[in-house]
Design a protein around this motif. Structure first.
Motif, PDB file in Angstrom:
ATOM      1  N   THR A  62       0.697  -1.157   0.061  1.00 56.67           N
ATOM      2  CA  THR A  62       0.051   0.018   0.117  1.00 56.67           C
ATOM      3  C   THR A  62       0.889   1.157   0.043  1.00 56.67           C
ATOM      4  O   THR A  62       2.182   1.074  -0.212  1.00 56.67           O
ATOM      5  CB  THR A  62      -0.830   0.059   1.048  1.00 56.67           C
ATOM      6  OG1 THR A  62      -0.065   0.219   2.454  1.00 56.67           O
ATOM      7  CG2 THR A  62      -1.634  -1.380   1.383  1.00 56.67           C
ATOM      8  N   ALA A  63       0.190   2.487   0.028  1.00 50.60           N
ATOM      9  CA  ALA A  63       1.075   3.582   0.032  1.00 50.60           C
ATOM     10  C   ALA A  63       2.009   3.606   1.474  1.00 50.60           C
ATOM     11  O   ALA A  63       3.067   4.169   1.326  1.00 50.60           O
ATOM     12  CB  ALA A  63       0.199   4.855   0.184  1.00 50.60           C
ATOM     13  N   ASP A  64       1.841   2.903   2.335  1.00 57.19           N
ATOM     14  CA  ASP A  64       2.465   3.106   3.583  1.00 57.19           C
ATOM     15  C   ASP A  64       2.872   1.584   4.393  1.00 57.19           C
ATOM     16  O   ASP A  64       3.227   1.694   5.780  1.00 57.19           O
ATOM     17  CB  ASP A  64       1.958   3.909   4.798  1.00 57.19           C
ATOM     18  CG  ASP A  64       0.564   3.374   5.079  1.00 57.19           C
ATOM     19  OD1 ASP A  64       0.088   2.589   4.777  1.00 57.19           O
ATOM     20  OD2 ASP A  64       0.096   4.392   6.044  1.00 57.19           O
ATOM     21  N   GLY A  65       2.602   0.496   3.738  1.00 59.84           N
ATOM     22  CA  GLY A  65       2.727  -0.706   4.243  1.00 59.84           C
ATOM     23  C   GLY A  65       2.270  -1.840   3.536  1.00 59.84           C
ATOM     24  O   GLY A  65       2.549  -1.712   2.220  1.00 59.84           O
ATOM     25  N   ALA A  66       1.553  -2.815   3.894  1.00 58.43           N
ATOM     26  CA  ALA A  66       1.220  -3.832   3.081  1.00 58.43           C
ATOM     27  C   ALA A  66      -0.059  -4.489   3.723  1.00 58.43           C
ATOM     28  O   ALA A  66      -0.316  -4.329   5.197  1.00 58.43           O
ATOM     29  CB  ALA A  66       2.071  -4.871   2.754  1.00 58.43           C
ATOM     30  N   VAL A  67      -1.112  -5.012   2.950  1.00 60.01           N
ATOM     31  CA  VAL A  67      -2.158  -5.724   3.331  1.00 60.01           C
ATOM     32  C   VAL A  67      -2.325  -7.045   2.598  1.00 60.01           C
ATOM     33  O   VAL A  67      -1.562  -7.263   1.508  1.00 60.01           O
ATOM     34  CB  VAL A  67      -3.595  -4.827   3.100  1.00 60.01           C
ATOM     35  CG1 VAL A  67      -3.349  -3.668   3.998  1.00 60.01           C
ATOM     36  CG2 VAL A  67      -3.642  -4.563   1.635  1.00 60.01           C
ATOM     37  N   ALA A  68      -3.125  -7.992   3.069  1.00 57.02           N
ATOM     38  CA  ALA A  68      -3.151  -9.384   2.339  1.00 57.02           C
ATOM     39  C   ALA A  68      -4.560  -9.342   2.349  1.00 57.02           C
ATOM     40  O   ALA A  68      -5.552  -8.828   3.145  1.00 57.02           O
ATOM     41  CB  ALA A  68      -2.786 -10.305   3.605  1.00 57.02           C
ATOM     42  N   LEU A  99      -4.037  -0.695  -5.026  1.00 52.22           N
ATOM     43  CA  LEU A  99      -3.634  -0.546  -3.509  1.00 52.22           C
ATOM     44  C   LEU A  99      -2.497   0.334  -2.970  1.00 52.22           C
ATOM     45  O   LEU A  99      -2.391   0.905  -1.993  1.00 52.22           O
ATOM     46  CB  LEU A  99      -3.396  -1.979  -3.023  1.00 52.22           C
ATOM     47  CG  LEU A  99      -4.808  -2.991  -2.791  1.00 52.22           C
ATOM     48  CD1 LEU A  99      -4.403  -4.322  -2.737  1.00 52.22           C
ATOM     49  CD2 LEU A  99      -5.626  -2.373  -1.872  1.00 52.22           C
ATOM     50  N   ALA A 100      -1.624   0.443  -4.035  1.00 49.49           N
ATOM     51  CA  ALA A 100      -0.472   1.232  -3.872  1.00 49.49           C
ATOM     52  C   ALA A 100      -0.962   2.597  -3.679  1.00 49.49           C
ATOM     53  O   ALA A 100       0.163   3.668  -3.095  1.00 49.49           O
ATOM     54  CB  ALA A 100       0.736   0.879  -4.933  1.00 49.49           C
ATOM     55  N   ALA A 101      -1.923   3.123  -4.185  1.00 49.52           N
ATOM     56  CA  ALA A 101      -2.334   4.368  -4.382  1.00 49.52           C
ATOM     57  C   ALA A 101      -2.910   5.073  -2.929  1.00 49.52           C
ATOM     58  O   ALA A 101      -3.027   6.262  -2.730  1.00 49.52           O
ATOM     59  CB  ALA A 101      -3.470   4.780  -5.276  1.00 49.52           C
ATOM     60  N   GLU A 102      -3.158   4.360  -2.012  1.00 51.81           N
ATOM     61  CA  GLU A 102      -3.569   4.553  -0.786  1.00 51.81           C
ATOM     62  C   GLU A 102      -2.951   3.911   0.632  1.00 51.81           C
ATOM     63  O   GLU A 102      -2.386   2.904   0.302  1.00 51.81           O
ATOM     64  CB  GLU A 102      -5.317   4.647  -0.564  1.00 51.81           C
ATOM     65  CG  GLU A 102      -6.018   5.182  -1.630  1.00 51.81           C
ATOM     66  CD  GLU A 102      -7.482   5.391  -1.762  1.00 51.81           C
ATOM     67  OE1 GLU A 102      -7.993   5.065  -0.448  1.00 51.81           O
ATOM     68  OE2 GLU A 102      -8.254   5.151  -2.501  1.00 51.81           O
TER      69      GLU A 102
END
Length: 370
Positions: free
Chosen positions: A223-229, A277-280
């Motif tokens: 994501t913009a500040d981390g990662a999600v699954a 997802l990388a946008a937010e």
């Protein structure tokens, strides 16, 4: 309140990781577990060192009583046999043939105590060779499935204990009917089968397994500040997931309009989801996925962060133990809950030979050490 296995006596001849985890689980269920070590101690006492103690040894040996017996001597074997005469279960993880040489073989001990449940853990079975978790990961195909990398946790050594526990409990239950114990055997090879049972099937259709699985909706993304699954492999969740991610319009794209098409174009779908997802920031996506009732997770920013997980604390999975050497320890507690007979988190791991006189009656083959 009594724990479920209150009154059950377990003799623990295991070492390292897999076997000790099984016997610690029995201790947490209320069994009186007597860990028998040689004079030099379980070698896991020498792995990691803080003020002369091994934290990894503590992690898998809490709640047990510890004795030292030299099973290479007649005196030590005689002491073991006296313990077995009053025991319900004996568990060992010796290499094939070692238990018999030390007077702890199944035939000898069940001959002495017909009610004994004798459980053993080996690598490739009782007639096989020695092996470790990495060897099993390699030979079972787990390393190949993980892109040529060894898993960062000893997968077989942490699954096998629960196979052992289930076998021991089943044997104890059957003993209530028959009055007789029996031999329970398992291996890391069988743990391999348990780990990948959903993949270990072959037939003659020629179709690949999971031929309709859409991996784009079952993976982690930056994501913009981390990662999600995303964990939305179920076909009924696909449309809802894409809509929650603001990608509902892709359902009109012929590449993604139905399940077979999404499966064929999964890599293309993953690129589009990744860009979105990388946008937010992660928080936005976690809120959206939660509101949509979709299975998901936030990727932790450090390895093995479960001890800090709020849900783990809420269900009592994180416990604190006062250790006489290391002080306050935070560790994992019993991984299940009972309504009437709660399991025990377990006290500190025993010092080497700490309970020899108490359990055996005399100091038999005791030695110094860590």
């Amino acid at each position: 309140m009594s724990a479920p296995l209150e009154g059950v006596r377990v003799i623990d001849l295991t070492h390292h990781l897999g076997g000790p985890l099984a016997t610690m689980a029995l201790a947490q269920l209320g069994a009186d577990v007597v860990k028998v070590e040689p004079p030099e101690g379980d070698q896991w006492r020498a792995v990691d060192d803080v003020r002369g103690e091994s934290r990894v040894f503590h992690a898998v040996n809490r709640g047990k009583r510890g004795v030292v017996l030299d099973l290479g001597t007649e005196e030590g074997r005689a002491a073991l046999h006296r313990l077995v005469d009053g025991a319900d279960v004996l568990v060992h993880s010796f290499a094939p043939g070692v238990a018999e040489r030390l007077g702890a073989g199944a035939a000898e001990l069940t001959g002495r105590n017909p009610r004994l449940v004798h459980c053993s853990l080996s690598a490739f079975g009782p007639g096989g060779r020695r092996g470790t978790d990495v060897a099993l990961q390699s030979e079972s195909g787990l390393v190949a499935a993980n892109g040529g990398r060894v898993m960062p946790v000893p997968a077989h050594d942490t699954v096998a204990p629960w196979i052992m526990v289930s076998g021991i409990l089943a044997a104890l239950l059957e003993r209530e009917r028959s009055g007789r114990g029996q031999v329970v055997e398992t291996s890391l090879l069988e743990a391999s089968a348990a780990l990948a049972a959903h993949r270990l099937i072959e037939e003659d259709s020629g179709e690949p397994l999971f031929n309709r699985f859409v991996g784009a909706l079952y993976r982690t993304y930056r994501t913009a500040d981390g990662a999600v699954a995303l964990a939305c492999y179920a076909p009924r969740l696909h449309a809802r997931a894409l809509t929650a991610l603001g990608l509902g319009h892709l359902l009109d794209d012929p590449r993604f309009a139905d399940l077979p098409s999404r499966a064929r174009h999964s890599d293309e779908l993953a690129v589009l989801i990744g860009e979105r997802l990388a946008a937010e920031p992660s928080a936005n996506w976690l809120t959206a996925l939660d509101a949509a009732g979709l299975p998901h997770g936030e990727v932790a920013d450090r390895p093995f962060s479960l001890l800090d997980h709020p849900d783990a604390a809420a269900i009592g999975l994180v416990v604190e133990v006062d250790d006489p050497t290391l002080g306050r320890e935070r560790a994992t507690g019993p991984p299940l809950r009972f309504s009437r007979t709660p399991p025990r988190p377990g006290g500190p791991a025993p010092r080497l030979g700490e309970h020899t006189a108490e359990v055996v009656g005399v100091s038999v083959g005791a030695g110094g050490g860590r």
